[in-house]
Design an enzyme around this catalytic site. Structure first.
Site, PDB file in Angstrom:
ATOM      1  N   SER A 116       0.506  -1.191  -0.140  1.00 31.86           N
ATOM      2  CA  SER A 116       0.035   0.079   0.091  1.00 31.86           C
ATOM      3  C   SER A 116       0.648   1.331  -0.063  1.00 31.86           C
ATOM      4  CB  SER A 116      -1.002   0.058   1.175  1.00 31.86           C
ATOM      5  OG  SER A 116       0.027   0.060   2.394  1.00 31.86           O
ATOM      6  N   HIS A 136       4.306   5.776   8.220  1.00 31.13           N
ATOM      7  CA  HIS A 136       4.272   5.439   9.847  1.00 31.13           C
ATOM      8  C   HIS A 136       4.349   6.557  10.706  1.00 31.13           C
ATOM      9  CE1 HIS A 136       4.758   1.400   8.213  1.00 31.13           C
ATOM     10  NE2 HIS A 136       5.923   1.816   7.519  1.00 31.13           N
ATOM     11  N   LYS A 173       7.358   3.968  14.112  1.00 30.70           N
ATOM     12  CA  LYS A 173       7.896   2.702  13.102  1.00 30.70           C
ATOM     13  C   LYS A 173       8.911   3.405  12.191  1.00 30.70           C
ATOM     14  CE  LYS A 173       6.064  -1.222  10.919  1.00 30.70           C
ATOM     15  NZ  LYS A 173       6.277  -1.035   9.376  1.00 30.70           N
ATOM     16  N   GLN A 188       1.614   4.178   2.013  1.00 29.88           N
ATOM     17  CA  GLN A 188       1.669   4.151   3.413  1.00 29.88           C
ATOM     18  C   GLN A 188       2.669   5.079   3.968  1.00 29.88           C
ATOM     19  OE1 GLN A 188       4.094   0.563   5.098  1.00 29.88           O
ATOM     20  NE2 GLN A 188       2.747  -0.154   3.288  1.00 29.88           N
ATOM     21  N   HIS A 241       5.509   6.021   1.091  1.00 24.89           N
ATOM     22  CA  HIS A 241       6.353   4.975   0.339  1.00 24.89           C
ATOM     23  C   HIS A 241       5.174   3.669   0.136  1.00 24.89           C
ATOM     24  CE1 HIS A 241       6.642   3.891   4.680  1.00 24.89           C
ATOM     25  NE2 HIS A 241       6.807   2.514   4.213  1.00 24.89           N
TER      26      HIS A 241
END
Length: 410
Positions: free
Chosen positions: A110, A114, A137, A112, A269
């Site tokens: 996906s 963090h 993360k 996404q 990313h």
């Protein structure tokens, strides 16, 4: 079972996400075959996406010849984590600061990012079933094979070129936002970030029905061949998903074995294809916005991104030689560092004691690891835990031995 040695075998866990490589084509399956996973039988029709090594609450590693898992062993033996690490990080209940993984990517993950620590705590409190822990993360991806990914926003000027060259792209966007973006190059950096945020938010919230079939003529566009191929691949894998158009906003990275990138909080990313070692802070928090059948959280993703636009080399982690056969990958955070050890037949590499815990996996060849109290054989897929303040020797057998070792020293 008595006192545990400072070095012992652990049993990783497998995640069978649908984007994983299938059967024997997956490095995850290859390593799982040599890792001593109870009851593991390779199935060619199953995707093997991730191999987890660590103490994350979702899937903690087991310990060979022990009923307790790794988390429980470390809770009972805090000396294995070490006082120095425990003073800096929350190691309550045997929690390691990092999580080590192997990923085998058959189709794109996906779009996404963090969250940082503060945002993670907020999201976990609000949506604990979606954001399953309160930790940040940051992560590093280290290529085992040729690897493709999208990471970070392209420079503003390059995005502008695609906005102008691809009418299917800019037709999804409000004309006033397009005009503002194309005229933002003279603005300050903070103002440019604000305009980039508007453009990205407009794309990720574009009308699904307006999107349908807009990539049908991409083959005819005067685009770079690799970007054209990426758009067609993403559209085939995720038809009807506006995340396909992130190919015109995010850097497209093609890495060779041994290259690495670091992705801090708020960096967009999507891994596209290949096998990697991945190390991260001990978290599974992902904010998704496209290229996925999983729930998307577009408002939170749009709000937490840094909107830093630059060439992808900004994300590279360049290794340095620390001993004759060891490379060190040291990203700009304290949660983890990774060694790559490559010993030739019969050679021994010595690692002096580290004031923190580590996890190592052999990825090629065979050999052994030894310490003052004993030794263990290694083969591809073998995973070991090394306690704090333990000096080890890594020795290749009849062929080259490659080992990746994640650790934290605080």
């Amino acid at each position: 079972m008595g006192t545990i040695e400072p070095v012992f075998r652990i049993i990783p866990t497998i995640q069978n996400y649908d984007w994983g490589k299938m059967g024997k084509d997956s490095k995850v399956a290859e390593f799982a075959s040599g890792a001593g996973i109870r009851g593991f039988t390779l199935n060619q029709s199953v995707p093997y996406a991730e191999l987890w090594m660590g103490t994350h609450v979702k899937s903690p590693s087991g310990v060979v010849d022990r009923k307790q898992n790794l988390t429980q062993i470390l809770t009972e033996n805090p000396r294995l984590i070490g006082d120095r690490v425990s003073r800096r990080f929350d190691t309550t209940n045997g929690n390691l600061p990092f999580l080590f993984k192997v990923l085998a990517i058959g189709k794109a993950l996906s779009i996404q990012t963090h969250p940082d620590k503060k945002t993670s705590e907020k999201l976990h409190a609000e949506q604990p079933t979606v954001y399953t822990d309160p930790n940040h993360k940051p992560e590093m991806a280290l290529a085992l094979t040729n690897f493709k990914a999208m990471c970070g926003f392209m420079p503003i000027a390059r995005i502008a070129e695609y906005v102008k060259a691809v009418p299917e792209f800019n037709s999804l966007l409000d004309p006033s936002i397009v005009t503002e973006f194309l005229n933002c190059t003279t603005l300050s950096e903070s103002e440019q970030k604000a305009v980039l945020k508007k453009l990205f938010a407009a794309l990720m919230t574009a009308d699904y029905y307006q999107y349908c079939n807009t990539t049908s003529d991409t083959r005819q566009k005067p685009l770079e061949e690799d970007v054209k191929d990426l758009v067609l691949t993403l559209n085939e894998q995720y038809p009807g998903d506006v995340g396909v158009f992130c190919a015109f906003m995010l850097n497209y990275v093609r890495m060779t074995p041994g290259q690495a990138i670091y992705l801090g909080a708020g960096e967009p990313h999507a891994y596209v294809e290949g096998d990697i070692m991945e190390c991260m802070a001990n978290s599974d928090n992902v904010i998704r916005a496209g290229l996925t059948p999983k729930p998307k959280d577009i408002p939170n993703l749009v709000s937490v991104l840094t909107y830093t636009a630059s060439d992808w080399q900004k994300h590279m982690v360049k290794p340095v030689n620390v001993t004759p056969h060891t490379l060190k990958y040291d990203p700009p955070i304290p949660d983890f560092t990774v060694f790559q050890v490559n010993t030739q037949r019969g050679e021994t590499e010595t690692h002096e004691a580290i004031p923190g815990p580590s996890i190592a996996i052999a990825t090629e060849g065979s050999g052994r690891v030894s310490w003052s109290g004993g030794e263990l054989d290694l083969q591809a897929g073998s995973v070991i835990f090394v306690g704090a303040e333990t000096k080890i020797d890594i020795t290749a057998g009849d062929s080259n031995l490659v080992v990746f070792r994640a650790y934290v020293t605080a």
